[in-house]
Design an enzyme around this catalytic site. Structure first.
Site, PDB file in Angstrom:
ATOM      1  N   CYS A 263      15.785  29.856  53.776  1.00  0.00           N
ATOM      2  CA  CYS A 263      14.806  30.381  54.731  1.00  0.00           C
ATOM      3  C   CYS A 263      14.256  29.254  55.602  1.00  0.00           C
ATOM      4  CB  CYS A 263      13.715  31.146  53.977  1.00  0.00           C
ATOM      5  SG  CYS A 263      12.813  32.291  55.023  1.00  0.00           S
TER       6      CYS A 263
ATOM      7  N   HIS B  43      16.824  34.760  49.997  1.00  0.00           N
ATOM      8  CA  HIS B  43      16.189  33.964  48.937  1.00  0.00           C
ATOM      9  C   HIS B  43      16.865  34.158  47.575  1.00  0.00           C
ATOM     10  CE1 HIS B  43      12.545  32.630  51.108  1.00  0.00           C
ATOM     11  NE2 HIS B  43      12.776  33.717  51.832  1.00  0.00           N
TER      12      HIS B  43
ATOM     13  N   GLU C 210      16.486  32.398  45.017  1.00  0.00           N
ATOM     14  CA  GLU C 210      15.525  32.065  43.947  1.00  0.00           C
ATOM     15  C   GLU C 210      14.624  33.250  43.590  1.00  0.00           C
ATOM     16  OE1 GLU C 210      15.131  31.254  47.034  1.00  0.00           O
ATOM     17  OE2 GLU C 210      13.017  31.398  47.593  1.00  0.00           O
TER      18      GLU C 210
END
Lengths: 84, 227
Positions: free
Chosen positions: B86, B194, B196
């Site tokens: 990002c 994302h 994560e």
């Protein structure tokens, strides 16, 4: 002392979604003659007397930080200004 | 394997990244402030999402002038894995470690939802645990993820298989639906989604975990005897 006005705009080849939205909005207000809108940034830089090559420095900072050459063009105007 | 998560003023996915590595991946990880000038002790560099320096001027523009960027460039040159997610991707673009730039999303909206990605290239150190063509579900959250580059760069990205992830359908106007690209060498990956945030079924998807596992696998293969 120099005052430098820097204009950064998206390159002609790059679509400007913000500009397009504003153009459509103007059109819905009845301003049909506004064919295109491009949105950019305006910055004012104040240089003191220690900078000898103002134009060279302006180009350098425009290319290094103030604009992203992948998507943006810049132009500038240099004005002499009196000491405050 | 030891990871560094780089933290800038305005980063806000740093803690998610930290926990993804520590708790889900089970590897060592430190949060590292942006003024660090040496990252030699780390085997992998993670640049998290957020709004570094308030996105002033352009997303990632101020962060890419930070002290830590020299150390990140050094790690990239040494062939260490560097992942930017990002805002981390935007910083990598601004720094020139990856080609191209980000524009405002086509619909001018900040888009925050889980999207489907296609794994276009699984022959990278970031994607070896996926199959080519895998469809994975990973969240996105960005206002400027509309990837742009000139025709010449796009042709090069395609030719070198640098496009690693694409959106399964057009999300933000990105050229060729690009969601993630690597550098030519293949050790720097930038992606808007994302991974994560997709490391456990409790989060709605665990599809991002394989990305981190791929990095560790690649590192073990070259650093651990009898791996």
């Amino acid at each position: 002392m120099y005052k430098v006005k820097v204009y950064v705009t998206l390159r002609e080849s790059v679509l400007d979604p913000q500009g397009k939205a504003v153009q459509q909005s103007l059109s819905s207000l009845g301003y049909n003659g506004v064919e295109d809108v491009r949105i950019g940034k305006y910055m004012e830089l104040q240089f003191d007397d220690t900078v000898t090559d103002v134009e060279g420095t302006v180009k350098e900072v425009c290319e290094k930080l103030l604009s992203n050459p992948v998507i943006e063009d810049y132009r500038y105007e240099i004005e002499e200004s009196a000491k405050q | 394997m030891k990871f560094a998560v780089i933290v800038f003023p305005g980063s806000n996915c740093d803690v998610d990244m930290y926990h993804a590595v520590k708790d889900e991946l089970g590897e060592q990880v430190d949060l590292v402030w942006h003024d660090a000038d040496n990252l030699d002790q780390y085997d992998g560099i993670l640049i998290p999402g957020g709004f570094s320096y308030g996105d002033y001027l352009r997303s990632g523009a101020i962060a890419h002038m930070s002290v830590v960027m020299n150390a990140i460039k050094k790690a990239a040159e040494a062939g260490k894995p560097v992942l930017g997610v990002c805002n981390g991707f935007q910083i990598l673009l601004e720094s020139g470690l990856l080609p191209g730039a980000m524009l405002r999303n086509k619909n001018l909206k900040f888009i925050c939802r889980t999207v489907e990605l296609s794994v276009e290239n699984n022959k990278t150190m970031f994607t070896s645990s996926y199959e080519k063509g895998d469809k994975i579900r990973v969240p996105i959250a960005h206002g400027e993820g509309n990837y742009y580059c000139d025709d010449e760069t796009l042709a090069k990205l395609k030719e070198n298989n640098q496009i690693v992830f694409t959106y399964a359908s057009d999300v933000n106007g990105s050229l060729s639906d690009i969601a993630g690209i690597t550098n030519e060498k293949g050790n720097v990956l930038g992606m808007m989604p994302h991974p994560e945030r997709a490391v456990d079924d409790l989060l709605g998807s665990a599809d991002g975990l394989k990305l981190f596992q791929s990095i560790v696998k690649h590192w073990r293969d070259s650093h651990v005897v009898n791996a």
